[in-house]
Design a protein around this motif. Sequence first.
Motif, PDB file in Angstrom:
ATOM      1  N   PHE A  27       8.500  26.498 -44.585  1.00  0.00           N
ATOM      2  CA  PHE A  27       9.849  25.946 -44.487  1.00  0.00           C
ATOM      3  C   PHE A  27       9.869  24.732 -43.556  1.00  0.00           C
ATOM      4  O   PHE A  27      10.490  23.714 -43.853  1.00  0.00           O
ATOM      5  N   SER A  28       9.166  24.830 -42.444  1.00  0.00           N
ATOM      6  CA  SER A  28       9.108  23.720 -41.483  1.00  0.00           C
ATOM      7  C   SER A  28       8.470  22.488 -42.105  1.00  0.00           C
ATOM      8  O   SER A  28       8.928  21.367 -41.910  1.00  0.00           O
ATOM      9  N   LEU A  29       7.395  22.694 -42.839  1.00  0.00           N
ATOM     10  CA  LEU A  29       6.735  21.566 -43.494  1.00  0.00           C
ATOM     11  C   LEU A  29       7.640  20.928 -44.540  1.00  0.00           C
ATOM     12  O   LEU A  29       7.739  19.706 -44.632  1.00  0.00           O
ATOM     13  N   ALA A  30       8.304  21.751 -45.330  1.00  0.00           N
ATOM     14  CA  ALA A  30       9.172  21.235 -46.398  1.00  0.00           C
ATOM     15  C   ALA A  30      10.347  20.455 -45.831  1.00  0.00           C
ATOM     16  O   ALA A  30      10.685  19.378 -46.318  1.00  0.00           O
ATOM     17  N   THR A  31      10.985  20.966 -44.806  1.00  0.00           N
ATOM     18  CA  THR A  31      12.141  20.265 -44.237  1.00  0.00           C
ATOM     19  C   THR A  31      11.710  19.056 -43.437  1.00  0.00           C
ATOM     20  O   THR A  31      12.452  18.079 -43.344  1.00  0.00           O
ATOM     21  N   GLY A  32      10.522  19.080 -42.877  1.00  0.00           N
ATOM     22  CA  GLY A  32      10.022  17.924 -42.139  1.00  0.00           C
ATOM     23  C   GLY A  32       9.861  16.720 -43.038  1.00  0.00           C
ATOM     24  O   GLY A  32      10.194  15.596 -42.670  1.00  0.00           O
ATOM     25  N   PHE A  33       9.361  16.912 -44.240  1.00  0.00           N
ATOM     26  CA  PHE A  33       9.213  15.814 -45.181  1.00  0.00           C
ATOM     27  C   PHE A  33      10.562  15.327 -45.676  1.00  0.00           C
ATOM     28  O   PHE A  33      10.739  14.149 -45.944  1.00  0.00           O
ATOM     29  N   ALA A  34      11.514  16.229 -45.801  1.00  0.00           N
ATOM     30  CA  ALA A  34      12.837  15.847 -46.286  1.00  0.00           C
ATOM     31  C   ALA A  34      13.552  14.943 -45.292  1.00  0.00           C
ATOM     32  O   ALA A  34      14.351  14.093 -45.677  1.00  0.00           O
ATOM     33  N   TYR A  35      13.271  15.106 -44.011  1.00  0.00           N
ATOM     34  CA  TYR A  35      13.937  14.316 -42.985  1.00  0.00           C
ATOM     35  C   TYR A  35      13.043  13.220 -42.428  1.00  0.00           C
ATOM     36  O   TYR A  35      13.348  12.645 -41.399  1.00  0.00           O
ATOM     37  N   ALA A  36      11.963  12.915 -43.088  1.00  0.00           N
ATOM     38  CA  ALA A  36      11.069  11.863 -42.627  1.00  0.00           C
ATOM     39  C   ALA A  36      11.806  10.526 -42.645  1.00  0.00           C
ATOM     40  O   ALA A  36      12.547  10.221 -43.571  1.00  0.00           O
ATOM     41  N   GLU A  37      11.586   9.751 -41.619  1.00  0.00           N
ATOM     42  CA  GLU A  37      12.254   8.469 -41.495  1.00  0.00           C
ATOM     43  C   GLU A  37      11.694   7.481 -42.512  1.00  0.00           C
ATOM     44  O   GLU A  37      10.489   7.382 -42.711  1.00  0.00           O
ATOM     45  N   GLN A  38      12.583   6.760 -43.143  1.00  0.00           N
ATOM     46  CA  GLN A  38      12.184   5.755 -44.115  1.00  0.00           C
ATOM     47  C   GLN A  38      11.643   4.537 -43.370  1.00  0.00           C
ATOM     48  O   GLN A  38      12.137   4.186 -42.309  1.00  0.00           O
ATOM     49  N   PRO A  39      10.656   3.865 -43.917  1.00  0.00           N
ATOM     50  CA  PRO A  39      10.104   2.677 -43.252  1.00  0.00           C
ATOM     51  C   PRO A  39      11.099   1.516 -43.269  1.00  0.00           C
ATOM     52  O   PRO A  39      11.920   1.401 -44.178  1.00  0.00           O
ATOM     53  N   ALA A  40      11.004   0.669 -42.263  1.00  0.00           N
ATOM     54  CA  ALA A  40      11.859  -0.514 -42.189  1.00  0.00           C
ATOM     55  C   ALA A  40      11.460  -1.499 -43.286  1.00  0.00           C
ATOM     56  O   ALA A  40      10.300  -1.578 -43.681  1.00  0.00           O
ATOM     57  N   VAL A  41      12.439  -2.237 -43.770  1.00  0.00           N
ATOM     58  CA  VAL A  41      12.214  -3.225 -44.824  1.00  0.00           C
ATOM     59  C   VAL A  41      12.608  -4.599 -44.284  1.00  0.00           C
ATOM     60  O   VAL A  41      13.766  -4.815 -43.921  1.00  0.00           O
ATOM     61  N   ASN A  42      11.643  -5.499 -44.232  1.00  0.00           N
ATOM     62  CA  ASN A  42      11.910  -6.866 -43.816  1.00  0.00           C
ATOM     63  C   ASN A  42      12.444  -7.617 -45.031  1.00  0.00           C
ATOM     64  O   ASN A  42      11.696  -7.903 -45.969  1.00  0.00           O
ATOM     65  N   ILE A  43      13.726  -7.930 -45.011  1.00  0.00           N
ATOM     66  CA  ILE A  43      14.352  -8.560 -46.172  1.00  0.00           C
ATOM     67  C   ILE A  43      13.908 -10.011 -46.362  1.00  0.00           C
ATOM     68  O   ILE A  43      14.193 -10.606 -47.383  1.00  0.00           O
ATOM     69  N   ASN A  44      13.195 -10.568 -45.386  1.00  0.00           N
ATOM     70  CA  ASN A  44      12.680 -11.926 -45.522  1.00  0.00           C
ATOM     71  C   ASN A  44      11.298 -11.986 -46.166  1.00  0.00           C
ATOM     72  O   ASN A  44      10.857 -13.057 -46.559  1.00  0.00           O
ATOM     73  N   SER A  45      10.620 -10.861 -46.244  1.00  0.00           N
ATOM     74  CA  SER A  45       9.271 -10.894 -46.810  1.00  0.00           C
ATOM     75  C   SER A  45       8.998  -9.806 -47.848  1.00  0.00           C
ATOM     76  O   SER A  45       7.966  -9.843 -48.507  1.00  0.00           O
ATOM     77  N   ALA A  46       9.917  -8.869 -48.007  1.00  0.00           N
ATOM     78  CA  ALA A  46       9.701  -7.754 -48.936  1.00  0.00           C
ATOM     79  C   ALA A  46       9.686  -8.231 -50.386  1.00  0.00           C
ATOM     80  O   ALA A  46      10.415  -9.149 -50.761  1.00  0.00           O
TER      81      ALA A  46
END
Length: 89
Positions: free
Chosen positions: A14-33
């Motif tokens: 359960f801990s592993l499953a919920t940990g992935f669900a709340y993983a922080e999304q990577p930042a997106v540089n809108i000038n180079s993405a």
Amino acid sequence: MKHTSFFATLVLLFSLATGFAYAEQPAVNINSADAITLADLDGIGASKAEAIIAYREANGPFETAQDLSNVKGIGARTVEKNTERLTVK
């Protein structure tokens, strides 16, 4: 003892499953993405991602993440939903 091992295994899974669900999304540089990365943002599909790139090429780099709302079809609400992930550096 068998009952404790089963319970511990369930807690671990359960801990592993919920940990992935709340993983922080990577930042997106809108000038180079690229378009694929931009399309991963909430409320931005392939056509809006292409519009961001076209705007960036025509007008130069974005100075702030809020400038993204200058792109036709992208409103302040879309910028607000993605504000934690957007960067211009």
